[in-house]
Design a protein around this motif. Structure first.
Motif, PDB file in Angstrom:
ATOM      1  N   ASP A 135      -7.474  -3.366  -8.391  1.00 18.25           N
ATOM      2  CA  ASP A 135      -8.608  -2.205  -7.392  1.00 18.25           C
ATOM      3  C   ASP A 135      -9.032  -3.048  -6.190  1.00 18.25           C
ATOM      4  OD1 ASP A 135      -8.268   0.138  -9.834  1.00 18.25           O
ATOM      5  OD2 ASP A 135     -10.419  -0.824 -10.328  1.00 18.25           O
ATOM      6  N   LEU A 136      -9.770  -3.617  -6.486  1.00 20.52           N
ATOM      7  CA  LEU A 136     -10.161  -4.410  -5.001  1.00 20.52           C
ATOM      8  C   LEU A 136      -9.604  -4.990  -4.020  1.00 20.52           C
ATOM      9  CD1 LEU A 136     -12.600  -6.138  -3.787  1.00 20.52           C
ATOM     10  CD2 LEU A 136     -11.533  -8.567  -4.830  1.00 20.52           C
ATOM     11  N   GLU A 138      -3.760   9.640  10.059  1.00 22.40           N
ATOM     12  CA  GLU A 138      -4.448  10.794   9.050  1.00 22.40           C
ATOM     13  C   GLU A 138      -3.855  10.561   7.974  1.00 22.40           C
ATOM     14  OE1 GLU A 138      -4.435  15.214   8.886  1.00 22.40           O
ATOM     15  OE2 GLU A 138      -5.597  14.998  10.583  1.00 22.40           O
ATOM     16  N   LEU A 139      -3.632   8.834   7.774  1.00 22.50           N
ATOM     17  CA  LEU A 139      -2.920   7.685   7.219  1.00 22.50           C
ATOM     18  C   LEU A 139      -3.887   8.190   5.570  1.00 22.50           C
ATOM     19  CD1 LEU A 139      -2.114   4.527   9.759  1.00 22.50           C
ATOM     20  CD2 LEU A 139      -0.671   6.003   8.903  1.00 22.50           C
ATOM     21  N   VAL A 140      -2.268   8.267   4.792  1.00 22.36           N
ATOM     22  CA  VAL A 140      -2.733   7.663   3.196  1.00 22.36           C
ATOM     23  C   VAL A 140      -2.384   6.533   2.445  1.00 22.36           C
ATOM     24  CG1 VAL A 140      -3.083   9.317   1.302  1.00 22.36           C
ATOM     25  CG2 VAL A 140      -3.199  10.596   3.443  1.00 22.36           C
ATOM     26  N   ALA A 141      -3.294   5.882   2.414  1.00 25.11           N
ATOM     27  CA  ALA A 141      -2.528   4.737   1.248  1.00 25.11           C
ATOM     28  C   ALA A 141      -2.522   4.812  -0.820  1.00 25.11           C
ATOM     29  CB  ALA A 141      -3.102   3.459   1.818  1.00 25.11           C
ATOM     30  N   SER A 142      -1.563   5.331  -1.132  1.00 24.26           N
ATOM     31  CA  SER A 142      -1.840   5.185  -2.692  1.00 24.26           C
ATOM     32  C   SER A 142      -1.112   4.441  -3.207  1.00 24.26           C
ATOM     33  CB  SER A 142      -1.339   7.292  -2.543  1.00 24.26           C
ATOM     34  OG  SER A 142      -1.052   7.392  -3.810  1.00 24.26           O
ATOM     35  N   TRP A 143      -1.608   3.896  -4.160  1.00 22.93           N
ATOM     36  CA  TRP A 143      -1.553   2.867  -4.836  1.00 22.93           C
ATOM     37  C   TRP A 143      -0.339   3.163  -6.142  1.00 22.93           C
ATOM     38  CZ3 TRP A 143      -1.138  -1.582  -2.113  1.00 22.93           C
ATOM     39  CH2 TRP A 143      -1.837  -1.552  -1.410  1.00 22.93           C
ATOM     40  N   THR A 144       1.079   2.609  -6.553  1.00 23.63           N
ATOM     41  CA  THR A 144       1.715   2.728  -7.441  1.00 23.63           C
ATOM     42  C   THR A 144       2.114   1.242  -7.850  1.00 23.63           C
ATOM     43  OG1 THR A 144       2.600   4.584  -6.874  1.00 23.63           O
ATOM     44  CG2 THR A 144       3.573   3.573  -8.959  1.00 23.63           C
ATOM     45  N   ARG A 145       1.341   0.997  -9.322  1.00 21.51           N
ATOM     46  CA  ARG A 145       1.059  -0.040 -10.337  1.00 21.51           C
ATOM     47  C   ARG A 145       2.391   0.240 -11.040  1.00 21.51           C
ATOM     48  NH1 ARG A 145      -5.264  -0.041 -10.969  1.00 21.51           N
ATOM     49  NH2 ARG A 145      -6.047  -0.192  -9.619  1.00 21.51           N
ATOM     50  N   SER A 146       2.774  -1.758 -11.057  1.00 31.16           N
ATOM     51  CA  SER A 146       4.109  -1.670 -12.228  1.00 31.16           C
ATOM     52  C   SER A 146       4.272  -1.250 -13.871  1.00 31.16           C
ATOM     53  CB  SER A 146       4.711  -3.223 -11.479  1.00 31.16           C
ATOM     54  OG  SER A 146       3.408  -3.696 -12.223  1.00 31.16           O
ATOM     55  N   LYS A 150     -12.344   9.495   3.101  1.00 32.59           N
ATOM     56  CA  LYS A 150     -12.723   9.912   1.580  1.00 32.59           C
ATOM     57  C   LYS A 150     -12.400   8.102   0.469  1.00 32.59           C
ATOM     58  CE  LYS A 150     -12.175  13.865   2.072  1.00 32.59           C
ATOM     59  NZ  LYS A 150     -11.084  15.387   1.793  1.00 32.59           N
ATOM     60  N   ASP A 151     -12.692   6.918   1.085  1.00 28.45           N
ATOM     61  CA  ASP A 151     -12.321   5.698   0.247  1.00 28.45           C
ATOM     62  C   ASP A 151     -12.845   5.719  -0.976  1.00 28.45           C
ATOM     63  OD1 ASP A 151     -10.716   5.174   2.850  1.00 28.45           O
ATOM     64  OD2 ASP A 151     -13.245   4.003   3.068  1.00 28.45           O
ATOM     65  N   GLY A 152     -12.209   5.077  -1.156  1.00 26.65           N
ATOM     66  CA  GLY A 152     -12.930   4.277  -2.835  1.00 26.65           C
ATOM     67  C   GLY A 152     -12.089   5.207  -4.419  1.00 26.65           C
ATOM     68  N   PRO A 153     -12.432   4.813  -5.367  1.00 31.69           N
ATOM     69  CA  PRO A 153     -11.596   5.281  -6.851  1.00 31.69           C
ATOM     70  C   PRO A 153     -11.211   7.149  -6.908  1.00 31.69           C
ATOM     71  CG  PRO A 153     -13.997   4.393  -6.936  1.00 31.69           C
ATOM     72  CD  PRO A 153     -13.511   4.339  -5.756  1.00 31.69           C
TER      73      PRO A 153
END
Length: 117
Positions: free
Chosen positions: A73-74, A91-99, A111-114
């Protein structure tokens, strides 16, 4: 030590520009490298606690982060927050996918954060 891999594919037609800017900005507190000829780079953060590979394509900046599960998360937030701030006009968006199948974080300018969409 157990690790997890998180990947964010950030849609932009200026991926190399943002990759270079991200590596340059984070070099103040991390060991970074950017190769303009290949459009790739690396980030070593937190005294080796996290490693990220940056790859620019014509359609996106692909970021692959490897870290301990407790740190995901950090480091997703640090990398994603800086990147979307640089690219707020695009308007970049970083959306993370985990293994491991768990939900990663998402960063959207303003709109940063969880709780980001």
């Amino acid at each position: 030590m157990s690790t997890i891999t998180s990947t964010a594919t950030v849609a932009t037609d200026r991926a190399a520009r943002y990759g270079k800017q991200l590596a340059s900005h984070l070099s103040r507190r991390s060991v970074t490298h950017w190769d303009a000829s290949t459009g790739t780079g690396t980030l070593e953060m937190g005294d080796g606690a996290a490693h990220a590979d940056l790859v620019s394509t014509p359609e996106a900046l692909v970021i692959t982060l490897t870290t301990a599960p407790d740190n995901a998360d950090l480091y997703e937030d640090v990398i994603g927050r800086h990147l979307v701030r640089f690219g707020h006009r695009d308007e970049l968006v970083a959306s993370w996918t985990r293994s491991d199948g768990s939900t990663g974080t998402t960063q959207v300018h303003g709109k940063d954060g969880p709780d980001a969409p």
